[in-house]
Design a protein around this motif. Sequence first.
Motif, PDB file in Angstrom:
ATOM      1  N   PHE A 156      30.130  53.376  37.797  1.00 33.27           N
ATOM      2  CA  PHE A 156      29.749  54.087  39.036  1.00 33.27           C
ATOM      3  C   PHE A 156      30.191  53.326  40.286  1.00 33.27           C
ATOM      4  O   PHE A 156      30.419  53.939  41.324  1.00 33.27           O
ATOM      5  CB  PHE A 156      28.231  54.323  39.066  1.00 33.27           C
ATOM      6  N   ALA A 157      30.340  52.018  40.199  1.00 33.11           N
ATOM      7  CA  ALA A 157      30.822  51.227  41.340  1.00 33.11           C
ATOM      8  C   ALA A 157      31.112  49.801  40.891  1.00 33.11           C
ATOM      9  O   ALA A 157      30.350  49.222  40.108  1.00 33.11           O
ATOM     10  CB  ALA A 157      29.779  51.180  42.466  1.00 33.11           C
ATOM     11  N   SER A 158      32.213  49.263  41.356  1.00 33.91           N
ATOM     12  CA  SER A 158      32.533  47.848  41.201  1.00 33.91           C
ATOM     13  C   SER A 158      33.208  47.451  42.507  1.00 33.91           C
ATOM     14  O   SER A 158      34.014  48.208  43.034  1.00 33.91           O
ATOM     15  CB  SER A 158      33.486  47.596  40.024  1.00 33.91           C
ATOM     16  N   THR A 159      32.875  46.282  43.043  1.00 32.40           N
ATOM     17  CA  THR A 159      33.322  45.936  44.394  1.00 32.40           C
ATOM     18  C   THR A 159      34.162  44.657  44.388  1.00 32.40           C
ATOM     19  O   THR A 159      33.734  43.649  43.818  1.00 32.40           O
ATOM     20  CB  THR A 159      32.113  45.752  45.326  1.00 32.40           C
ATOM     21  N   VAL A 160      35.343  44.717  45.024  1.00 29.14           N
ATOM     22  CA  VAL A 160      36.218  43.531  45.108  1.00 29.14           C
ATOM     23  C   VAL A 160      36.210  42.959  46.526  1.00 29.14           C
ATOM     24  O   VAL A 160      36.063  43.692  47.517  1.00 29.14           O
ATOM     25  CB  VAL A 160      37.688  43.836  44.709  1.00 29.14           C
ATOM     26  N   SER A 161      36.406  41.651  46.621  1.00 28.42           N
ATOM     27  CA  SER A 161      36.618  40.999  47.915  1.00 28.42           C
ATOM     28  C   SER A 161      38.032  41.327  48.389  1.00 28.42           C
ATOM     29  O   SER A 161      38.915  41.601  47.581  1.00 28.42           O
ATOM     30  CB  SER A 161      36.417  39.489  47.790  1.00 28.42           C
ATOM     31  N   PRO A 162      38.270  41.328  49.711  1.00 30.45           N
ATOM     32  CA  PRO A 162      39.554  41.821  50.214  1.00 30.45           C
ATOM     33  C   PRO A 162      40.766  40.919  49.968  1.00 30.45           C
ATOM     34  O   PRO A 162      41.871  41.419  49.830  1.00 30.45           O
ATOM     35  CB  PRO A 162      39.320  41.971  51.718  1.00 30.45           C
ATOM     36  N   TRP A 163      40.565  39.619  49.910  1.00 29.52           N
ATOM     37  CA  TRP A 163      41.713  38.705  49.838  1.00 29.52           C
ATOM     38  C   TRP A 163      42.043  38.361  48.394  1.00 29.52           C
ATOM     39  O   TRP A 163      41.162  37.986  47.627  1.00 29.52           O
ATOM     40  CB  TRP A 163      41.413  37.409  50.604  1.00 29.52           C
ATOM     41  N   ILE A 164      43.310  38.448  48.037  1.00 30.11           N
ATOM     42  CA  ILE A 164      43.767  37.926  46.739  1.00 30.11           C
ATOM     43  C   ILE A 164      44.207  36.483  46.946  1.00 30.11           C
ATOM     44  O   ILE A 164      45.184  36.217  47.661  1.00 30.11           O
ATOM     45  CB  ILE A 164      44.952  38.724  46.157  1.00 30.11           C
ATOM     46  N   ILE A 165      43.458  35.554  46.348  1.00 30.73           N
ATOM     47  CA  ILE A 165      43.849  34.142  46.380  1.00 30.73           C
ATOM     48  C   ILE A 165      44.916  33.976  45.300  1.00 30.73           C
ATOM     49  O   ILE A 165      44.656  34.245  44.124  1.00 30.73           O
ATOM     50  CB  ILE A 165      42.638  33.222  46.090  1.00 30.73           C
ATOM     51  N   THR A 166      46.117  33.577  45.695  1.00 29.34           N
ATOM     52  CA  THR A 166      47.191  33.566  44.702  1.00 29.34           C
ATOM     53  C   THR A 166      46.950  32.492  43.648  1.00 29.34           C
ATOM     54  O   THR A 166      46.315  31.461  43.902  1.00 29.34           O
ATOM     55  CB  THR A 166      48.568  33.319  45.361  1.00 29.34           C
TER      56      THR A 166
END
Length: 438
Positions: free
Chosen positions: A266-276
Amino acid sequence: MSLLNQTHNPDLTSWVASANVAECDFPIQNLPFAIFRRAGSAEAFRGGVAIGDKVLDLAALAALNLFAENLQPALRACSQSQLNDFMAMPQATWSALRLALSQALATGSALQSSIEATLIAQADIEFDLPCKIGDYTDFYTSIHHATTIGSFFRPDNPLLPNYKWLPIGYHGRSSSITISGTDFHRPVGQTKAATADEPTLGPCKRLDYEMEVGIYIGAGNEMGSPINIEQTDQYVFGMCLFNDWSARDIQGWEYQPLGPFLAKNFASTVSPWIITNEALAPFRQAWQRQKSDPQPLAYLSGQQNSTLGSYDIQLEVSLQTANMRSAQIEGQKITRTSFKHSYWSVAQMVAHHTVNGCNLQAGDFFGSGTQSGPSLDQVGSMMELTSAGKTSFTLENGESRTFLEDGDAIIMSGFCVAEGATRIGFGSVKATILPAKT
Ligand code: MN
């Protein structure tokens, strides 16, 4: 073999002054990617790289034609509204762009005056998902989490026999993965009390968070061609913070025999920055399996995995209730752990996922599974914190919780520190639970 290069040099500073402040999440050694635009504007979303409290607009940078000709295709790919085309490029291209960005943003760069105008304050932007996530796979790599959860169901035999032989996972759903700040309604679902004869439909009563590390796949593999565990760095683009919200009461009734379904999607939330993956190099450690445990099969074992397979990423969870928000309190930290406690490594997840010939594609996403450390203050879910809802915990403002209530927000943050390296941060991921739609 060391994975470190000049972009990790702790002596490097940036002409963007805010990047040089101690405890800054985004020093010049980090350079994470996101998709953004000015908040509330009708601008096109495009790629950006964080530096201090600014974002470097990669579409504006591409238009300036400042970088070597061979980097322009990568910059143009980063100008799009999703990073998939850039992520699909070879690892050498990711690395070449990182080096060019590092040199351009370093103190003394001749490009400073040209680039300054392409910087935008992070306080003025909004984010979109960094890429089109094709497939989402959720693993279960924390043995501390798996043991505690297993003990609620099988006190005498918490870990099933396969756990120590393969990284357990299931296929999740990508359509409901959203960017930090996207609030969502408490899910409605079918549950059945142990004492009831029949199930009922209603709002979830045992809503929980799961503190996970998200892993973005870059370059993919051909169907039928497994990825060798020693080569997984060519495929892992980077990582983020991931809250894989869970409806424990819905899960308890629905999960047999095929596993999680509506309790998880129903929902999963990601942080905006991809740390390479490259930025994380200084924080990698030896991956070890206790001598008393089964040693991994050959395809899950390798020199690189043994020497550098583990990532020491500090993970923190805060809870902000509606009352705290009214009182302008940011939230209260409830647990903290590290990704280094994971029983299975990222390289092992990639090797295992593809050993049968399954093809990964640019933008595919792995959840690490809830990350819990060995002690109670290191658990990655409320299910563990409250012994499956048998206990509650009291917050500093006097409120108490067993599971999450409407109006609660969960904030996760992450950072890495190591001897001889500059601290880097992940930023944060936050979302608030709205009342069920009934
Ligand atoms: Mn999960």
